[in-house]
Design a protein around this motif. Structure first.
Motif, PDB file in Angstrom:
ATOM      1  N   ALA A  45       0.650  -1.285  -0.004  1.00 56.46           N
ATOM      2  CA  ALA A  45       0.033  -0.015  -0.066  1.00 56.46           C
ATOM      3  C   ALA A  45       0.830   1.198   0.055  1.00 56.46           C
ATOM      4  CB  ALA A  45      -1.004  -0.177   1.287  1.00 56.46           C
ATOM      5  N   ILE A  68       2.357  11.008   4.229  1.00 58.19           N
ATOM      6  CA  ILE A  68       3.800  10.138   4.598  1.00 58.19           C
ATOM      7  C   ILE A  68       4.542  10.752   5.528  1.00 58.19           C
ATOM      8  CG2 ILE A  68       5.499   8.979   3.191  1.00 58.19           C
ATOM      9  CD1 ILE A  68       3.445   8.127   1.140  1.00 58.19           C
ATOM     10  N   THR A  72       0.948   9.828   9.046  1.00 60.24           N
ATOM     11  CA  THR A  72      -0.370   9.726   9.549  1.00 60.24           C
ATOM     12  C   THR A  72      -1.085   8.862   8.216  1.00 60.24           C
ATOM     13  OG1 THR A  72      -0.863  11.918   8.263  1.00 60.24           O
ATOM     14  CG2 THR A  72      -0.821  11.902  10.589  1.00 60.24           C
ATOM     15  N   ILE A  73      -2.201   8.393   8.339  1.00 56.84           N
ATOM     16  CA  ILE A  73      -3.036   7.624   7.312  1.00 56.84           C
ATOM     17  C   ILE A  73      -3.794   8.365   6.295  1.00 56.84           C
ATOM     18  CG2 ILE A  73      -4.619   5.979   7.032  1.00 56.84           C
ATOM     19  CD1 ILE A  73      -2.238   5.058   8.933  1.00 56.84           C
ATOM     20  N   VAL A  74      -3.379   8.160   5.015  1.00 55.46           N
ATOM     21  CA  VAL A  74      -4.087   8.558   3.973  1.00 55.46           C
ATOM     22  C   VAL A  74      -5.499   8.314   4.016  1.00 55.46           C
ATOM     23  CG1 VAL A  74      -3.949   8.725   1.404  1.00 55.46           C
ATOM     24  CG2 VAL A  74      -1.833   8.431   2.498  1.00 55.46           C
ATOM     25  N   ARG A 113      -4.432  -0.094   7.520  1.00 57.52           N
ATOM     26  CA  ARG A 113      -3.514   0.135   8.811  1.00 57.52           C
ATOM     27  C   ARG A 113      -4.464   1.086   9.867  1.00 57.52           C
ATOM     28  NH1 ARG A 113       1.483   0.266   6.365  1.00 57.52           N
ATOM     29  NH2 ARG A 113       2.751   1.988   7.051  1.00 57.52           N
ATOM     30  N   ARG A 154      13.702   7.704   1.383  1.00 57.57           N
ATOM     31  CA  ARG A 154      12.281   7.569   1.892  1.00 57.57           C
ATOM     32  C   ARG A 154      12.198   9.060   2.803  1.00 57.57           C
ATOM     33  NH1 ARG A 154       8.462   2.638   3.100  1.00 57.57           N
ATOM     34  NH2 ARG A 154       7.901   4.006   4.514  1.00 57.57           N
ATOM     35  N   ARG A 165       5.287   7.589  13.119  1.00 58.48           N
ATOM     36  CA  ARG A 165       4.744   6.505  12.547  1.00 58.48           C
ATOM     37  C   ARG A 165       4.578   5.307  13.702  1.00 58.48           C
ATOM     38  NH1 ARG A 165       9.406   5.274   8.599  1.00 58.48           N
ATOM     39  NH2 ARG A 165       8.282   3.633   7.445  1.00 58.48           N
TER      40      ARG A 165
END
Ligand code: C5P
Ligand code: MG
Length: 215
Positions: A45, A68, A72-74, A113, A154, A165
């Motif tokens: 993902a 990213i 946090t979560i998209v 997630r 990254r 994270r």
């Protein structure tokens, strides 16, 4: 009127295994090893999101970049759609062992997630059969991520992003693990050991689940 939704893919034909664990737990490494041995398609993902972030003309590029970096979560719609599209393309294109007549088997790495992703994907895309859950300590994960950060390029392999994270993982992802545990779908594997040792356990779990010889 309640919506009558059935998933895009029938879980009798399309096997989905979610691969979870904290950042740096070894999800991607183990998936790469499992993929060839069992004719899986490996979809990460995070990789799909990074690809979309860099795709020219993407309306989500900035949103993904910010999430990213901040760990946090998209928003789930984005990630679920990317996965569904990638699955359709693979099922369409691929033939051979386990891939005929609309059949397929996927390792979905780093997903879901968060609970909303889990519920939406299971209901609307494909009901997952199993969750492989890699666990180790934050200390080990931090060390691995900082090592990887030397060459990964990254934007989130730095101490500040890694801390965020870890927090997201505890707050958002652990409830997902507990949810699937309560459905008896989780196989937990300690991923502190060497890549080879962890692979032995992971492949044993997959062989048992698919009822195929050890690879
Ligand atoms: O799995 P990976 O570490 O590559 O994910 C990188 C980032 O992508 C996550 O920290 C998160 O911001 C985003 N992501 C997400 N939802 C997922 C997987 C990844 O929002 N299911
Ligand atoms: Mg990964």
């Amino acid at each position: 009127m309640p919506a009558d939704i059935s998933p895009v893919f029938d879980s009798e034909k399309v096997t989905v295994i979610y691969v979870l664990g904290g950042p740096g737990a070894g999800k991607g490494t183990q998936c790469s090893k499992l993929v060839g041995a069992y004719s899986f398609c490996h979809l990460s993902a995070g990789d799909l999101l990074r690809e979309e972030q860099n795709r020219e003309g993407s309306q989500y590029g900035e949103l993904i970049r910010t999430c990213i970096r901040e760990g946090t979560i998209v928003p789930m719609e984005v990630t679920v759609k990317l996965l569904e599209n990638a699955m359709s393309a693979e099922i369409e294109a691929r033939t051979g062992d386990g891939w005929s007549n609309g059949r397929g088997r996927f390792l979905i790495d780093g997903f879901p997630r968060k609970m909303d992703q889990a519920l939406k994907f299971d209901e609307e895309v494909c009901l997952a059969s199993m969750v492989i859950f890699f666990t180790t300590t934050e200390e080990v994960m931090l060390h691995r991520l900082l090592e990887r950060g030397k060459t990964s390029g990254r934007e989130d392999d730095n101490v500040e992003s890694i801390r965020k994270r870890f927090r997201t993982y505890e707050e958002q992802t652990m409830p997902v693990i507990r949810h699937y545990s309560s459905h008896g779908k989780v196989v937990e594997i300690d991923s502190t050991a060497s890549v080879e040792q962890v692979y032995r356990e992971a492949s044993a779990a997959v062989s048992k689940f698919l009822r195929v010889p050890l690879a």
